[in-house]
Design an enzyme around this catalytic site. Structure first.
Site, short mmCIF file in Angstrom:
data_model
loop_
_atom_site.label_atom_id
_atom_site.label_comp_id
_atom_site.label_asym_id
_atom_site.label_seq_id
_atom_site.Cartn_x
_atom_site.Cartn_y
_atom_site.Cartn_z
N LYS A 1 0.69 -1.20 0.09
CA LYS A 1 -0.25 0.11 0.01
C LYS A 1 0.82 1.20 -0.09
O LYS A 1 0.31 2.27 -0.34
CB LYS A 1 -0.80 0.07 1.19
CG LYS A 1 -1.86 -1.23 1.37
CD LYS A 1 -2.78 -1.31 -0.01
CE LYS A 1 -3.67 -2.46 0.27
NZ LYS A 1 -4.70 -2.54 -1.14
N GLU B 1 -5.96 -2.35 -10.55
CA GLU B 1 -7.20 -2.24 -11.41
C GLU B 1 -7.88 -0.99 -11.46
O GLU B 1 -8.58 -0.63 -12.28
CB GLU B 1 -8.41 -3.38 -11.16
CG GLU B 1 -7.81 -4.66 -11.57
CD GLU B 1 -8.81 -5.68 -11.40
OE1 GLU B 1 -9.47 -6.23 -12.45
OE2 GLU B 1 -9.46 -5.91 -10.36
N LYS C 1 0.91 5.36 -4.95
CA LYS C 1 1.71 4.03 -5.54
C LYS C 1 2.44 4.01 -6.60
O LYS C 1 3.40 3.53 -6.79
CB LYS C 1 0.73 3.02 -5.46
CG LYS C 1 -0.20 2.68 -4.27
CD LYS C 1 -1.32 1.59 -4.28
CE LYS C 1 -1.95 1.37 -3.09
NZ LYS C 1 -3.03 2.53 -2.96
#
Length: 217
Positions: free
Chosen positions: A14, A165, A74
């Site tokens: 994360k 995604e 990220k």
């Protein structure tokens, strides 16, 4: 190498440490996983955009705005980010290209094997192109096989990763002119090394019990 240990220790990262980069020799192995991943009838209906420079990651981060803003850090803080793209069509010219590549690589000891390979591939491709009419979805499934291979391989190398995604594929299609090239963005994987304050690294892994998901015959 113990696959169970790798499966238990890998997790969806994360937060990445932006100061840590994947060594070139390690990323060469990751690139090999992209190239040599299995696909149905060796169709290989993919292309990969790899961002490792700040400029490249900024371009990929254009797909993490608005509803996808949580994934921006990220992308920007990872060492490398791979955008997985799927072909939008699989035509006869491409099938001929696959066959010619296999022949050049010595896959066919004689013409009968070549013709058998051509026929079997055409059968399954036409099942999706014609009978089922789901060729784009079928090709995206092959891309997900590649993603799974990459995630396990990265973990085996001690590289942290997270599949994404949650990206705006329409924005990325436009950014990289993918439709004009016969591709569409599907998903991404960010790779690097976890930050010390990544909360998810400290949480126990949770999966459904074996007796619920496994049937032995």
């Amino acid at each position: 190498m113990n696959l169970t240990d790798i499966a238990l220790t890998r997790y969806s990262t994360k937060a990445f440490d932006p100061s840590r980069k994947i060594a070139p020799e390690a990323f060469d192995q990751i690139q090999s996983l992209l190239r040599y991943s299995p696909s149905s009838v060796n169709s290989q209906p993919w292309h990969f955009i790899i961002a490792h420079t700040d400029e490249g990651k900024q371009r990929l981060a254009k797909g993490t705005q608005g509803a996808f803003k949580a994934n921006e850090a990220k992308v920007l803080n990872a060492s490398h980010v791979v955008l997985f793209c799927a072909k939008t069509e699989i035509d006869d010219d491409y099938l001929d290209h696959l066959l010619a590549t296999e022949e050049a690589d010595g896959r066919f000891p004689d013409d009968s094997v070549k013709e058998m390979t051509k026929g079997v591939r055409a059968h399954f491709v036409n099942l999706h192109r014609v009978d089922l009419g789901d060729a784009p979805q079928w090709m995206e499934k092959q891309v997900y096989l590649n993603m799974g291979s990459l995630l396990l391989g990265a973990a085996a190398l001690g590289v942290d990763a997270v599949p994404l995604e949650g990206i705006d594929t329409a924005v990325l299609n436009e950014e990289f002119e993918l439709p004009q090239k016969g591709f569409t963005a599907v998903a991404a994987i960010a790779l690097g090394y976890r930050a010390v304050d990544d909360f998810n690294a400290k949480l126990p892994k949770s999966r459904l019990p074996e007796n619920e998901i496994l049937t032995h015959l």
